[in-house]
Design a protein around this motif. Structure first.
Motif, short mmCIF file in Angstrom:
data_model
loop_
_atom_site.label_atom_id
_atom_site.label_comp_id
_atom_site.label_asym_id
_atom_site.label_seq_id
_atom_site.Cartn_x
_atom_site.Cartn_y
_atom_site.Cartn_z
N ALA A 260 -6.05 25.25 1.96
CA ALA A 260 -6.30 23.82 1.72
C ALA A 260 -6.19 23.49 0.24
N ALA A 261 -6.72 24.36 -0.62
CA ALA A 261 -6.66 24.09 -2.06
C ALA A 261 -5.22 24.12 -2.56
N ARG A 262 -4.42 25.04 -2.06
CA ARG A 262 -3.01 25.09 -2.48
C ARG A 262 -2.26 23.84 -2.03
N ALA A 263 -2.51 23.39 -0.81
CA ALA A 263 -1.85 22.18 -0.33
C ALA A 263 -2.29 20.95 -1.13
N ALA A 264 -3.56 20.89 -1.51
CA ALA A 264 -4.05 19.78 -2.33
C ALA A 264 -3.39 19.78 -3.70
N ALA A 265 -3.17 20.96 -4.27
CA ALA A 265 -2.48 21.05 -5.56
C ALA A 265 -1.03 20.58 -5.43
N ARG A 266 -0.41 20.90 -4.30
CA ARG A 266 0.96 20.44 -4.08
C ARG A 266 1.01 18.91 -3.97
N ALA A 267 0.03 18.34 -3.29
CA ALA A 267 -0.04 16.88 -3.18
C ALA A 267 -0.23 16.24 -4.56
N ALA A 268 -1.04 16.85 -5.40
CA ALA A 268 -1.28 16.29 -6.73
C ALA A 268 -0.01 16.31 -7.57
N SER A 269 0.84 17.32 -7.39
CA SER A 269 2.10 17.36 -8.14
C SER A 269 3.03 16.23 -7.71
N TYR A 270 3.03 15.88 -6.44
CA TYR A 270 3.83 14.74 -5.98
C TYR A 270 3.29 13.43 -6.51
N ASP A 271 1.98 13.36 -6.72
CA ASP A 271 1.39 12.14 -7.26
C ASP A 271 1.93 11.83 -8.66
N ILE A 272 2.29 12.86 -9.41
CA ILE A 272 2.86 12.64 -10.75
C ILE A 272 4.18 11.89 -10.62
N ARG A 273 5.03 12.30 -9.68
CA ARG A 273 6.32 11.64 -9.49
C ARG A 273 6.12 10.20 -9.02
N THR A 274 5.11 9.99 -8.18
CA THR A 274 4.83 8.63 -7.72
C THR A 274 4.44 7.74 -8.89
N ALA A 275 3.63 8.25 -9.79
CA ALA A 275 3.22 7.46 -10.96
C ALA A 275 4.40 7.20 -11.89
N GLN A 276 5.29 8.18 -12.06
CA GLN A 276 6.45 8.00 -12.93
C GLN A 276 7.41 6.94 -12.39
N ALA A 277 7.45 6.78 -11.08
CA ALA A 277 8.37 5.81 -10.48
C ALA A 277 8.01 4.38 -10.82
N ALA A 278 6.79 4.12 -11.29
CA ALA A 278 6.36 2.75 -11.56
C ALA A 278 7.10 2.12 -12.73
N ARG A 279 7.74 2.92 -13.60
CA ARG A 279 8.48 2.36 -14.73
C ARG A 279 9.98 2.40 -14.54
N LEU A 280 10.44 2.70 -13.33
CA LEU A 280 11.86 2.71 -13.02
C LEU A 280 12.25 1.42 -12.32
N PRO A 281 13.53 1.05 -12.38
CA PRO A 281 13.97 -0.19 -11.71
C PRO A 281 13.88 -0.07 -10.19
N THR A 282 13.73 -1.22 -9.56
CA THR A 282 13.71 -1.28 -8.10
C THR A 282 14.78 -2.26 -7.64
N LEU A 283 15.32 -1.97 -6.47
CA LEU A 283 16.37 -2.81 -5.90
C LEU A 283 16.01 -3.10 -4.46
N SER A 284 16.14 -4.35 -4.09
CA SER A 284 15.82 -4.74 -2.72
C SER A 284 16.77 -5.83 -2.27
N GLY A 285 17.01 -5.88 -0.97
CA GLY A 285 17.80 -6.96 -0.38
C GLY A 285 16.88 -7.94 0.32
N PHE A 286 17.33 -9.17 0.40
CA PHE A 286 16.49 -10.17 1.05
C PHE A 286 17.36 -11.14 1.83
N ALA A 287 16.75 -11.74 2.80
CA ALA A 287 17.39 -12.79 3.60
C ALA A 287 16.30 -13.77 4.00
N SER A 288 16.66 -15.05 3.97
CA SER A 288 15.69 -16.07 4.35
C SER A 288 16.40 -17.19 5.09
N GLY A 289 15.68 -17.81 5.97
CA GLY A 289 16.20 -18.95 6.72
C GLY A 289 15.13 -20.01 6.85
#
Length: 529
Positions: A260-289
């Protein structure tokens, strides 16, 4: 040497490395009709209804929902709005404007690129699911260790109560014999007083033993959810590794806390990448009627002047539609992304250190439990020899007392020593079995799947995960929460000790059996004159 324990045998620690494949058969014994009559039955009951374990399963189901929650950030979203308006006050020149309006709009947003944040968040959620499953295994093993401890405590305390009862009966006989010999002048008043004092001590020890038995029975009821009834001797334990070092190696490989501790450490390493993504550009498509209906209140307009003036009726409804893509490029966010990245890295460092901490704990626990188990086996062997020797010594002291070469105190001391060593033997047998089972838990081999608890389907934590991890419905709420563990308030108390009427009024009625009647001459309960 093989140590006997009722109808079962505590198997010795072998001198060669032996795998734990036999652990699956540790409790594979026939079920008796009464729940809890066997150790296997008690484990099944705890597995099904212990509130700590059932609560941990609910917690794991909550952890499973982290995956669809994280995945939802990368899936399309749709919304619709509808409005109805009445234009009560209109401005100058609005004579030809509508007086009411009915409008509806539909919007669809499709994330195309989120800087990798969604992907890393999903991986982190999956890693936390793995950690939660390992923690659930650890909780299950801990509950089983508590169940085995409660089961063996009741067996031990029942034996100790019977030993103390036997001691009281023997001392009552001794006291009567001393009084008879005193009447004929063979003994002194001192000898009689010594016998009376030792009997009173034995009666107080019986009271303490009964109270300890009550405590163990209540603990059994608390953990297992049923009162203990005619408990059978436990089945034999499997063989264990040849050394404490081998045991710690197996624990490092299989212990669920470390997994469990090893898996939690692995999850914490992914959290770093999630935080880094907040300063990258985002692209989305939209449609409205959109759709607007003036409900016949749009009066139209006049065109031209004079004789050429004509009335142009207005459209009473209109429909619009828009599609496109949107690129968002963060330029400055007040230092928030960097702070979150630093925070995630610090938490990842904490999780890494947590792995080292848990590993140390697992190694220490495996080695210490191994030592306790081996020591308890040695105590059993020594106590068995001591029981045999004390039985012979008591027989000799009694014979010597009958011819006058030993006094009454020598006999009383020999009887007390025999009682003490018998209690020590019973306690050592309990300690050995509990330590052995705790060692199984430290090695990651004390779970339902290892113990053959196949009386019905076992709980599968992956079943809920498979049901929810790809769920796309906004209305799939799941079943209503209902209690699984039962209340023990309505189960009759197994308490046997009652309050003295002279101290607190009417005695509290015993739920199962009465305490043996105390002799009138008992100085512990009889009022002093």
């Amino acid at each position: 040497m093989v140590i006997g324990w009722g109808n079962s045998v505590l198997m010795r620690v072998t001198t060669k490395a032996v795998g734990l494949a036999t652990a699956a058969a540790i409790l594979a014994v026939p079920m008796l009709p009464a729940w809890g009559a066997t150790l296997r039955g008690a484990l099944i009951q705890a597995y099904r209804g212990n509130p700590t374990l059932t609560g941990a399963r609910a917690g794991q189901r909550a952890t499973d929902e982290g995956v669809p929650i994280a995945r939802s950030q990368g899936l399309p979203g749709a919304s619709a709005t509808g409005t109805y308006s009445e234009f009560l006050l209109r401005g100058i020149g609005s004579r030809f404007s509508p007086t009411r309006n009915l409008a509806g709009n539909v919007n669809i947003n499709v994330p195309l690129y989120q800087g990798g944040g969604v992907r890393s968040a999903v991986k982190a959620a999956d890693a936390r699911v793995d950690s939660g499953r390992a923690q659930l295994r650890s909780t299950e093993a801990n509950i089983f260790v508590q169940t085995v401890g409660a089961y063996m405590d009741v067996i031990r305390d029942l034996s100790i109560v019977e030993l103390n009862r036997g001691n009281v009966r023997v001392l009552q006989t001794n006291l009567q014999a001393s009084k008879d010999r005193f009447q004929v002048g063979d003994l002194t008043r001192t000898d009689v007083a010594q016998s009376e004092a030792r009997l009173s001590i034995a009666q107080s020890q019986l009271q303490s033993a009964l109270a300890q038995l009550d405590s163990s029975r209540e603990n059994y009821l608390n953990i297992i959810g049923a009162a203990p009834d005619a408990l059978e001797p436990p089945p034999p334990l499997p063989v264990f590794p040849q050394s404490a070092a081998a045991a710690s190696d197996l624990a490092i490989e299989n212990n669920p806390d470390l997994i469990a501790a090893r898996a939690a450490a692995r999850a914490a390493s992914y959290d770093i990448r999630t935080a880094q993504a907040a300063r990258l550009p985002t692209l989305s498509g939209f449609a409205s009627g959109g759709y607007n209906d003036y409900l016949g209140t749009n009066p139209g307009t006049f065109a031209g002047s004079g004789e050429t003036t004509t009335f142009i009726p207005a459209r009473q409804s209109q429909t619009t539609g828009t599609v496109g893509v949107q690129l968002s490029l963060p330029l400055y966010q007040g230092g928030l992304p960097a702070a979150r990245v630093r925070q995630a890295k610090a938490l990842a460092s904490q999780a890494i250190e947590r792995v080292a901490q848990v590993e140390r704990s697992v190694v220490a626990d495996a080695r210490a439990t191994y030592s306790l188990y081996a020591a308890a086996l040695g105590v059993i062997a020594s106590s068995e020899r001591a029981v045999t020797a004390n039985e012979l010594a008591l027989e000799g002291v009694r014979a010597e007392n009958s011819v006058g070469t030993r006094n009454v105190l020598d006999v009383l001391n020999a009887e007390q020593e025999l009682l003490n060593v018998r209690v020590q033997l019973v306690t050592a047998r309990r300690d050995a079995y509990v330590a052995g089972f705790a060692l199984l838990a430290a090695l990651g081999r004390a779970e339902a799947r290892n113990l053959g608890l196949d009386n019905g389907p076992l709980y599968d934590p992956t079943l809920n995960y498979r049901q929810v991890h790809n769920s796309l419905s906004d209305w799939k709420d799941g079943p209503k929460p209902v209690p699984v563990a039962i209340s023990t308030a309505a189960i009759p108390s197994p308490t046997t000790v009652v309050l003295p009427q002279s101290a607190y009024g009417p005695a509290v009625p015993a739920a199962s059996r009465e305490i043996p009647a105390q002799p009138a001459a008992n100085p512990v309960t009889a009022p002093r004159k």
